[in-house]
Design an enzyme around this catalytic site. Structure first.
Site, PDB file in Angstrom:
ATOM      1  N   VAL A 152       1.063  -1.174  -0.087  1.00 42.73           N
ATOM      2  CA  VAL A 152       0.027   0.097  -0.002  1.00 42.73           C
ATOM      3  C   VAL A 152       0.935   1.194   0.045  1.00 42.73           C
ATOM      4  CG1 VAL A 152      -1.617   1.350   1.223  1.00 42.73           C
ATOM      5  CG2 VAL A 152      -1.867  -1.150   1.337  1.00 42.73           C
ATOM      6  N   CYS A 153       0.369   2.308  -0.582  1.00 43.03           N
ATOM      7  CA  CYS A 153       0.831   3.500  -0.444  1.00 43.03           C
ATOM      8  C   CYS A 153      -0.035   4.644  -0.591  1.00 43.03           C
ATOM      9  CB  CYS A 153       2.043   3.875  -1.588  1.00 43.03           C
ATOM     10  SG  CYS A 153       1.697   3.840  -3.333  1.00 43.03           S
ATOM     11  N   ALA A 154       0.216   5.706  -1.156  1.00 45.54           N
ATOM     12  CA  ALA A 154      -0.915   6.804  -1.259  1.00 45.54           C
ATOM     13  C   ALA A 154      -1.827   6.902  -2.369  1.00 45.54           C
ATOM     14  CB  ALA A 154      -0.114   8.111  -1.004  1.00 45.54           C
ATOM     15  N   THR A 175      -4.068   4.471  -0.453  1.00 45.18           N
ATOM     16  CA  THR A 175      -4.769   5.237   0.574  1.00 45.18           C
ATOM     17  C   THR A 175      -5.800   6.276   0.283  1.00 45.18           C
ATOM     18  OG1 THR A 175      -3.151   6.568   1.341  1.00 45.18           O
ATOM     19  CG2 THR A 175      -3.125   4.305   2.618  1.00 45.18           C
TER      20      THR A 175
END
Length: 190
Positions: free
Chosen positions: A65-67, A93
């Site tokens: 996961v990242c932004a 996210t």
């Protein structure tokens, strides 16, 4: 190179309890809010964590996961090069919160800015500085603004960001060695 597999928000929500979630954003971004149960291994530290991620992947499905999904895709490619299968959260996210889901924020965590916001501030400041110095001091200073504009175009075309890579090296965005060791220990226990 192929695009890594991705999980949609609803799939992630339904399977969150069974996934091994690794957040590859900077520690500052992670502290600002992350998926419940996720562990923070910044992208620039992923190589150091390969053995532990491989062990975790043998026990369950890994979600990176990242932004927005760009850094997690890069992490998935690194993992794939090392024969580790992982998926990325579609939209990161940002999509998670846009779909109405909360991010976990530890109590007492300092207010932080996400990497995209840091990049926008830095790029905007350098462009403005280049324009002002170009008008007030010497026209050659406008090269600063042109350089940032070229960097932003390159960033969009390649889905990479050199400025974000540089900003990630700032002390606020770097993990303490002890924090990473604790994260890897927690990953081994999963």
């Amino acid at each position: 190179m192929t695009t890594p597999a991705s999980l949609a928000i609803h799939e992630t929500r339904d399977r969150l309890h069974e996934l091994i979630v690794i957040d590859v954003r900077t520690p500052g971004e992670y502290a600002g809010g992350h998926l419940p149960g996720s562990l923070n291994i910044p992208l620039d530290r992923i190589q150091r964590a390969l053995a532990d991620i491989r062990l975790a992947a043998d026990r369950g499905d890994v979600l990176i996961v990242c932004a927005s999904g760009a850094r997690s895709e890069n992490a998935c490619r690194i993992l794939a090069e090392n024969n580790i299968t992982a998926a990325t959260l579609s939209g990161g996210t940002s999509a998670w919160t846009a779909d109405g889901h909360d991010l976990h924020r530890p109590e007492g965590a300092p207010a932080t800015w996400g990497m995209e916001r840091q990049v926008r501030l830095t790029a905007g400041t350098v462009v403005l500085l280049g324009l002002l110095l170009g008008l007030l001091v010497h026209p050659a200073f406008q090269i600063l603004s042109a350089g940032i504009a070229a960097g932003l175009v390159f960033s969009a075309l390649t889905n990479t960001c050199g400025m974000a890579a540089m900003l990630a090296k700032l002390p606020r965005n770097r993990p303490d060695a002890a924090d990473l060791d604790n994260t890897l220990a927690a990953l081994r226990r999963r």
